[in-house]
Each structure stands twice: as C-alpha cells, then as structure tokens.
Scaffold this active site. Structure first.
Site, PDB file in Angstrom:
ATOM      1  N   LYS A 625      78.251  46.684  96.413  1.00  0.00           N
ATOM      2  CA  LYS A 625      77.414  47.929  95.898  1.00  0.00           C
ATOM      3  C   LYS A 625      77.930  49.465  95.853  1.00  0.00           C
ATOM      4  CE  LYS A 625      73.577  46.915  98.902  1.00  0.00           C
ATOM      5  NZ  LYS A 625      73.788  45.462  99.282  1.00  0.00           N
ATOM      6  N   ALA A 657      69.530  40.517  94.995  1.00  0.00           N
ATOM      7  CA  ALA A 657      70.459  39.365  95.010  1.00  0.00           C
ATOM      8  C   ALA A 657      70.407  38.757  93.654  1.00  0.00           C
ATOM      9  CB  ALA A 657      70.110  38.652  95.987  1.00  0.00           C
ATOM     10  N   LEU A 659      67.914  37.967  91.740  1.00  0.00           N
ATOM     11  CA  LEU A 659      66.849  38.217  90.793  1.00  0.00           C
ATOM     12  C   LEU A 659      67.194  39.135  89.474  1.00  0.00           C
ATOM     13  CD1 LEU A 659      64.124  39.602  93.235  1.00  0.00           C
ATOM     14  CD2 LEU A 659      64.319  37.145  92.081  1.00  0.00           C
ATOM     15  N   GLU A 713      72.040  44.763 108.610  1.00  0.00           N
ATOM     16  CA  GLU A 713      73.378  45.097 108.818  1.00  0.00           C
ATOM     17  C   GLU A 713      73.716  45.109 110.110  1.00  0.00           C
ATOM     18  OE1 GLU A 713      75.256  46.479 105.912  1.00  0.00           O
ATOM     19  OE2 GLU A 713      73.691  46.041 104.589  1.00  0.00           O
ATOM     20  N   ASP A 724      70.248  51.472 102.685  1.00  0.00           N
ATOM     21  CA  ASP A 724      70.520  50.594 101.637  1.00  0.00           C
ATOM     22  C   ASP A 724      69.731  50.602 100.693  1.00  0.00           C
ATOM     23  OD1 ASP A 724      72.216  48.147 101.113  1.00  0.00           O
ATOM     24  OD2 ASP A 724      70.325  47.102 101.706  1.00  0.00           O
ATOM     25  N   LYS A 728      70.170  51.056  96.340  1.00  0.00           N
ATOM     26  CA  LYS A 728      69.845  50.082  95.368  1.00  0.00           C
ATOM     27  C   LYS A 728      68.876  51.090  94.293  1.00  0.00           C
ATOM     28  CE  LYS A 728      69.683  46.038  98.175  1.00  0.00           C
ATOM     29  NZ  LYS A 728      68.972  45.219  99.062  1.00  0.00           N
TER      30      LYS A 728
END
Ligand code: ADP
Ligand code: ASP
Ligand code: MG
Length: 887
Positions: A625, A657, A659, A713, A724, A728
C-alpha cells in the site's frame, strides 16, 4: 538435396542423412556443407597461424581428429574405410602444409584463405560419398565458376558474398554437361543411372579464368544446390537443416515461433535478405526464375512436412508472414540545408558508396528532403563515412551540409508478407506495439511493393522488439505475460501457487502464458528469461511433505499451502543473494517484453522502485500500500508515468483485499459519475475486535487474540490508531478524484493518545486498564441493540444541489482518475461509530469489509460492496485479477 553443417555435424545426424538419401526413388544430387562448425574452425586456425601462434598446430590436429573420428564411427571397417581414410589423410596433409606456409610467411591472402576453407566441404563430401550406397563424388570446383569483381564495379544489389560473382552462363553449361544428357539444347535425361546419387561439395567454386579455388560466401552451400537445381531444371530443391521449416521468426530468439507451411519466393527473399539464416539469400533467385519449388526440411525430424517456397501460395489470411532481423547496423545520416530540392544529392550518395563496394540495405528519406538515412553494416560504417565526407567535402566546408553522422550498434528488423499489400493498419499496429513497449524507432522504410516494413532500433532492444511484434502479429499461438514476483510471504506464496494451478488452463483456454521470469525475497532472487518452472516448487513441496510425514502427523488442511510456501522459501534460499539494487537492475536489465512487476511485500524500498519500472514500460501490480498512499506528488507521478508509458499501475488489493472496490470507483468515475461520499469498514482487525468483545472476552483480550491469530499488524497500535484505515481511505479518495493526503484525514481515536506514545511493552501492560470502561460502554450498546464499527468516511462538503451541469464529463473523470484532482472540498475522517440494527454496517461478520459508495447516480440507494477484506488467498486472488486485467 542440400544438407547443412548441422545435418552433417554428428554421427547421429549423418546417419539420418544416409537414410534420407537412400530412400529416394528419383535420381538425386546431394550437396553437403562442411561438418558443423568446421568452417569457423578452419578460419580460426588460419588466423592463429598468421599471427604466429604455435597453437595453430593443436587446432589443426583437432580438425583432423574430428574427421577421422567421424569416419570411424559411420563407415564400417574394411576396404571402403581405408580408402576413404587415405583420401582424407591426403587432403589433410595438404591443408597442414598450407597452414605451415601461412605460419612461416605470416601472410594470409584472400586466395590462401579461400583455399583453406575449401577443405571443409571437400572432406565432408568425400565422407558422404563413401557413406551413401551407390553414390559417386563430383567436384563442384569443376563446374561452379566465379569471377573476381573489382570493388569499384560492384553493383550493390549483389549480396555481399565476398568479391566473387557467379559466372552464370558458363556454370549452367558446365553443370548440364556434367550431369545431363542434352539433345538440341534440351535436357532429355539425367545421367544418373537407377537410384544412384551424386555427392557434391557445397560452397566451393573456382575462378573461371585462373582456376584458383574460390567460394560463394558463408552459408553458400544453399546457393550451390540452387545453381545446380536451376541448371538441371530439377523438380525440387530441398534444403535439409536443423529446424522443422521456415519459421515465423528465428526459433533461437522467439521460442513461440512456428513453421510457415507455404511462402512465396518474394516473402522468402525478403526474410532471408534480412537475416533469416535458414536460407542463404542468393539461393532463391536461380530457382525462382525457373519456378522450381524449394522445400525446407528437418534432418532430425524428416517426417515433419516442412515449408515450401513457390510461386503461388495459399492465402492464410495472416497480415504478415514472418519477422527477421540483422544486428550490427549503422545508420549514416547525410543531412544539410543545401539538400532541399537539389537534384542529384542522392545520386552522388549512392554512386559514391557503390564505387567503393559498400552495400546499402535500407534507405529512408524524409519528404522535406533535408536528410537521407542509410543503413549499412557496422564493418562498412567507417569507410562509408570517409568516402561520403570526401564526396561532399566542398559542401561540408561551406556549411551547406553537415559532416556524416554515424550511429552504430543498431539493429534492423523487417516484417514481411504479401498480404500486407492493401491491408491498412499494419504499420499502425507495428509502431503502436513498439511504442507501448518503450522501444523507439530510429528510422523506418516501406517500399511501395508493401511486402516489407523495415525499421532500425537500438540493438539492446532487439530481442524485446522481436518478441512483442511476434506476439502481436501471431497471436494465435499465445500471448505471454512475463511476471516478476517480489515477496514470497503468505500473499506472494499463495499467488505463485494460484498461478501454478491456473497456468495450464489459461494457456489452453485463453491462449495466455503466464511466465514467471523472476522471484525475489528480501535476501535472494532468481531470474530467468525462459520462466521458472513452478512444477519444481511443487515437487519440492512433495519432498517437504514426505519429510514432515515421517517426522510428524500432518493433518492440518492448510498444510499443502504451508508446504508450498516452505518449499518455495527453500528454493529461494538456495538462489543467489539479492538486494534492492540487484532487483532494480535485473528487472530493468532483462528488458523483457510484456512484463509485470508484482509487489507482494510491505517494503518502502520496493515501493520506491515503481517509478523507474513504469518509466521502462514495466507494468506494476502492488499489494503493497505504501506507494498509493504515499505523498500526493509521488502518487500523481506514478499515475502519470504509467499513462505516458502506456502501462498499468494497479493496486486493487490495497483496499479490501480481493473485493472490487478501486475498480468499481474507477468505472464509476470513467463513466461520468461523481463519488460524493465513501463510508467504509476497512479494517478486518478492528472488525474482529469489535465483533469478539463480549461479557466474557474483554477488550484487551480481543486485541491479544487478533495479534495471536496474525490478523493485526505486528504492532497492533497501527490498527488501533487507524493508521492502516487512513491509508486505505486516502487511496479510495484519490481514486475517486480528490487530492487527499494522510494529514488531511482526521483520526478520532477511541483509546487515549498516551497508549500510542510509550513502548510496545508498556502498551501491552497497560491495555487491560481500558477493559472496565469498554465493558461499561459495551453494556450500554447492547441495551440499545447497537454495534461498534470503525468507519472511514470521505464526504464532499460544498456540493451544490444536483443539476445536470454538475455531472463531470468523462474526460474530467478520467483526468481525475489519473491523479489530476479537482479542487472540490472534501472532508475525511476515521472514527469508532455505533450502528443500530437497521444499518447495513450493523451485521458485518468476522473480519469482513464493507464499502458504501454514494454517488450522483447512486444517491438515494448507495452502492454496497461487502465480503472478505483480508487473508492471503483472497488478497493473492485480487493480485491475480489485476495481473489478468493486463492480458
Ligand atoms: P545449416 O547448417 O543447415 O545451413 P543454418 O544454421 O545455416 O543451418 O540455418 C538454420 C538456422 O537458421 C536455424 O537453426 C535457425 O536458428 C536459424 N533461423 C533464423 N531465422 C529462421 C527462420 N525464420 N526460420 C527458421 N530458422 C531460422
Ligand atoms: N560451410 C560453409 C559455411 O559454414 C558453407 C555452408 O555451410 O553453407 O559458411
Ligand atoms: Mg546455412
């Protein structure tokens, strides 16, 4: 029938030749080359001798031994063998004397060189004549006649075959006299009695006047056979070699090249002139004008149908027939302002080159006329520049022309086919394909006959160019994607296993070959152009499995995955050491066509390589990412580079993931929709925590469980702080067309800031102190029948009421999508929120993700995407889908 060096190179092949010749039912003339590699060796030995290198003697002994061993292996002991050995011994002794002379006098004239190389064919043909039943040996020096051409009269249409040219009439006459019965000028019979064959050395000839030994140039045995076939009106000329026929490209460079069943003379000529070594170029003309077909056959596979070259060929509907190339091209540019509109500059260029015996194989002139580019062989380049500078000395001095500019180390490629005539779009497809692969074309030429398009490129790109062109014009075989897989953790390992499982099916059903050309871990890497056999990992896996079966019971259903991973790691551990620099250099250095770099690591260094890879036309698919959520400038740069280079930068698995979230946002924006709000539960870890927390399992315990199960993590604070999720959200907002960075996202923490400041140890120690408070809030929530969800939200805030004018045009949407964001004001945040049972976010099992997209079109009823949002196999499948979208 002509048998090339490879056909008479080994005991096995020479015995094949015997079988092939002996089963002929019609009279046949057999032309043979020197044993494979001997001509090169004869030349090398002569160079050693002229250089005064004593070792020439050893080299000579090797030549001698090679022939004697061949004779002992193929001719049974007895009178015949003794006689042959004596003949060959005599020839070799002559050769030894010549070498000795060269060594003593230190002089190797072209005449002597020609004498030396003639021994290869003279000996091989003697062997063949002794080997084949009922064969008779004939000396081609008696009937193949050449004349010497002084350089300044060498017409450059003649292929550069040394300084000799065939004396055609005389040769024809002598060939006929030797082999045919002629009545009133007509061939009435071949002198050959029943099933007998004549064996003739190829390549060699003699000077028509002096009788000195000459030859027809390297590869000239094909020509010998063609001259004889034409003179005798043979029914067919057969060229027997080491491949199944004339192929779409050199099979040594393009593994997917395949045999062309039929070619016209013109097509064959065009391909041979441009380096298809399978036939020596001058071979075609003599038989072409006599309409004698040429059949190319494989000595090692005589039952294969081969290729036929003739006048009329069946239309196979393909736009091109084949591709060929020559290395060592120099492009000389003759340029200057005085050239424009002046008549005669080109005449002077070509006359001057012709007078100096320099062959030009490609010319390209712009219609503005101020420059002409000429393709010559590298060896001729200096001489060509010198003579041209001399020719135009006056113009160069007065500044009306520039000194010659020579660019060496280039390669010329030609695509050939009679169907190109009147078929629009071939050049477009060709140059489009090259462009997408980052190969720039330095010069190009297409004649009005439209059977050939030739272009010059940098030699380093030759292999890549041939591969991409072959791929795009001969797609019916299969398309290839060359993959570099970086990272062999759970995602990379699963991906490789999935690729392995699908490889055969994709090849069979989609004609797509996924070729893994590199695999790298943090410390080791292996690279191979041909592709790494994943079968190897599988068998390694079985080994590992067997070992573990012996030591322990293995019942875990994940074990097969586990063992694939562990065997992969084992395989990689044995590979050469690697680091980020080697990774960079190998991936770029391999310069392989249709390549994809797949990043299954979480490494910032690896993410730092993308820009360079994209710049080199390598697609990038990232599960990592870091790049997509890095500072906005970097994100924009990557997007723009990929667009400029015509490759893709894909990172679907960065959010949710496998999707299809990013793809859906892209599709909406590209079709003119506008994303107004994104609300999403994107952390599988946090969802697990809030789904697990209960009366019996306190908050601190859920965090510990998530950690132990590997959901979080390594440092769970990265999840708890929302870091995180923020990454995203940033990626989604950017893909929706908004210029957002991590700093723009407001993080509403649900545990006190102090927990994020100390050491990890302190964190674990202090965590249970939060339990009581969480439990109190949880009970309250339970009473209200609500659930906690950690939600990422992006919202356009100054959106005016919806009118048709506010719909973005597709161009706007596409521009945004390429990282050119609009200035619309958006607000982004992450926070822990409570949802009642009516809300779609309420029921979200396990570690699932959900994304709700409110857009101009999906306003009243937003679009929902929901499912597994984490896990190695779904992530790997998402990466796989990104890869497949490139095919
Ligand atoms: P020989 O010794 O039989 O004369 P050559 O080595 O001269 O054989 O020519 C055969 C070789 O030509 C093949 O092994 C192949 O590598 C090369 N080649 C180059 N282009 C082509 C092509 N288009 N089709 C077939 N072979 C080709
Ligand atoms: N033996 C010669 C060469 O190697 C001629 C031939 O094989 O055709 O060039
Ligand atoms: Mg050859």
């Amino acid at each position: 029938m002509k048998f090339g060096g490879t056909s008479v190179g080994s005991v096995e092949s020479i015995l094949n030749v015997k079988k092939i010749v002996e089963r002929q039912t019609e009279p046949v003339i057999v032309v043979v080359s020197a044993l494979g590699g001997i001509t090169d060796k004869l030349i090398k030995t002569s160079r050693m001798a002229v250089d005064g290198n004593q070792l020439y003697q050893e080299s000579f002994e090797e030549i001698k031994a090679r022939h004697n061993e061949m004779i002992s292996a193929v001719i049974p002991a007895g009178e015949k063998r003794d006689k042959l050995l004596a003949t060959v011994e005599e020839l070799l002794e002559e050769l030894r004397s010549i070498y000795q002379g060269v060594f003593l006098i230190r002089d190797l004239s072209p005449k002597t060189q020609a004498a030396i190389v003639s021994y290869g064919e003279r000996i091989s043909s003697q062997i063949m004549a002794a080997l084949v039943d009922n064969a008779e040996w004939y000396d081609s020096r008696e009937f193949i006649k050449t004349e010497h051409l002084p350089f300044n009269h060498l017409p450059f249409t003649i292929y550069k075959a040394g300084k000799n040219r065939l004396v055609r009439e005389l040769t024809n006459k002598l060939v006929r006299e030797t082999f045919a019965e002629i009545v009133n000028g007509q061939i009435v019979n071949c002198k050959l009695s029943n099933c007998k064959c004549y064996v003739v050395p190829g390549f060699i000839s003699t000077d028509a006047e002096s009788g000195e030994v000459t030859n027809l140039g390297r590869g000239g045995s094909d020509y010998t056979a063609s001259i004889i076939a034409a003179a005798l009106d043979a029914s067919v000329l057969e060229i027997w070699t080491d491949v199944d026929g004339f192929m779409t490209a050199d099979p040594k460079v393009i593994s997917s090249a395949y045999v062309i069943p039929e070619l016209s003379y013109i097509e064959a000529m065009e391909l041979c002139n441009f380096g298809a070594k399978v036939i020596y170029p001058p071979t075609i003309y003599p038989v072409c004008i006599k309409h004698i077909p040429i059949l190319i056959k494989n000595t090692f596979n005589p039952d294969a149908p081969g290729s036929i070259i003739k006048d009329e060929v069946e239309d196979d509907k393909r736009s091109i027939k084949g591709i060929s190339s020559i290395k060592g091209t120099t492009l000389i540019t003759v340029a200057g302002l005085s050239m424009v509109g002046v008549i005669g500059v080109n005449r002077r260029i070509f006359t001057c080159l012709a007078d100096n015996g320099i062959s030009v194989f490609m010319v390209s002139q712009a219609s503005s006329e101020n420059s002409t580019s000429i393709g010559v062989q590298d060896e001729d380049a200096d001489e060509a520049c010198r003579v041209l500078n001399e020719e135009f000395q006056k113009e160069i001095e007065d500044g009306s022309m520039f000194p010659m500019l020579a660019e060496k180390g280039l390669a010329t490629v030609a695509i050939v086919g009679e169907n190109m005539k009147h078929t629009p779009g071939i050049a477009g497809k060709l140059f489009g394909t090259l462009g997408r692969s980052g190969i720039s074309v330095i010069a190009c030429a297409q004649g009005a006959s439209e059977t050939n398009i030739s272009f010059v490129i940098n030699q380093n790109f030759l292999r890549k160019a041939l591969n991409v062109i072959h791929d795009s014009f001969f797609l019916s075989e299969y398309q290839v994607l060359n993959l570099f897989i970086c990272g062999v953790g759970t995602v990379g390992g699963s991906l490789l296993e999935q690729i392995h499982q699908q490889q055969e099916k994709l090849k069979r059903e989609l004609r797509l070959k996924l070729n893994v050309v590199g695999i790298a871990s943090g410390h080791n890497a292996m690279f191979t152009r041909e592709g790494i056999a994943l079968e190897g990992v599988k068998s390694e896996k079985l080994k590992v499995k067997n070992e573990s079966n012996q030591s322990a019971n293995e019942t875990n259903s994940d074990s097969s995955l586990f063992t694939f991973h562990s065997s992969l790691k084992k395989m990689l551990a044995a590979a050469p050491k690697s680091d980020i620099k080697r990774l960079h250099d190998e991936v770029i250095g391999m310069n392989i066509f249709n390549s994809v770099f797949v990043d299954c690591t979480a490494s910032p260094e690896v993410a730092g390589l993308y820009a360079d890879f994209l710049e080199h036309n390598i697609n990038v698919v990232a599960a990592n990412k870091i790049a997509a959520s890095s500072d906005y400038e970097n994100y924009r740069h990557l997007k723009q580079t990929s667009q400029k280079r015509g490759v893709k930068f894909l990172f679907e698995t960065n959010v949710g993931a496998g999707l299809p979230i990013i793809r859906t946002i892209n599709d909406l924006c590209n079709s003119g929709d506008k994303i107004l709000r994104i609300e999403a539960v994107l952390s599988g870890t946090l969802n697990f925590i809030f789904n697990t927390i209960s009366k019996d399992v306190p908050f601190s315990e859920t965090v510990r469980m998530a950690h132990e199960k590997g959901y979080s993590e390594p440092d769970p604070r990265i999840d708890l702080s929302g870091t995180d999720v923020i990454r995203k959200l940033v990626i989604l907002a950017r893909e929706a067309g908004y210029e957002i960075s991590k700093e723009d996202v407001e993080a509403k923490l649900f545990i006190p800031q102090s927990f994020f400041e100390g050491t990890l140890e302190d964190f674990w120690k202090n965590l249970p102190s939060l339990d009581a408070d969480f439990e109190a809030r949880r009970q309250e929530l339970e009473k209200q029948n609500k659930a906690w969800r950690f939600v990422a939200k992006m919202e356009v805030i100054d959106q005016s009421p919806l009118t048709i004018d506010h719909l973005a045009t597709p161009e706007d949407a596409a521009a945004k999508n390429n990282g050119q964001s609009s200035m619309v004001n958006v607000q982004c945040s992450v926070s822990l929120r409570e949802f009642d049972s009516n809300h779609s976010f309420y029921k979200l099992e396990g570690s699932n993700n959900i994304v709700m997209l409110t857009t101009e079109r999906y306003r009243e009823y937003p679009m929902l995407i929901q499912g597994y949002g984490a896990g190695a196999s779904v992530t790997a499948a998402g990466v796989f889908a990104d890869i497949m979208s490139l095919a």
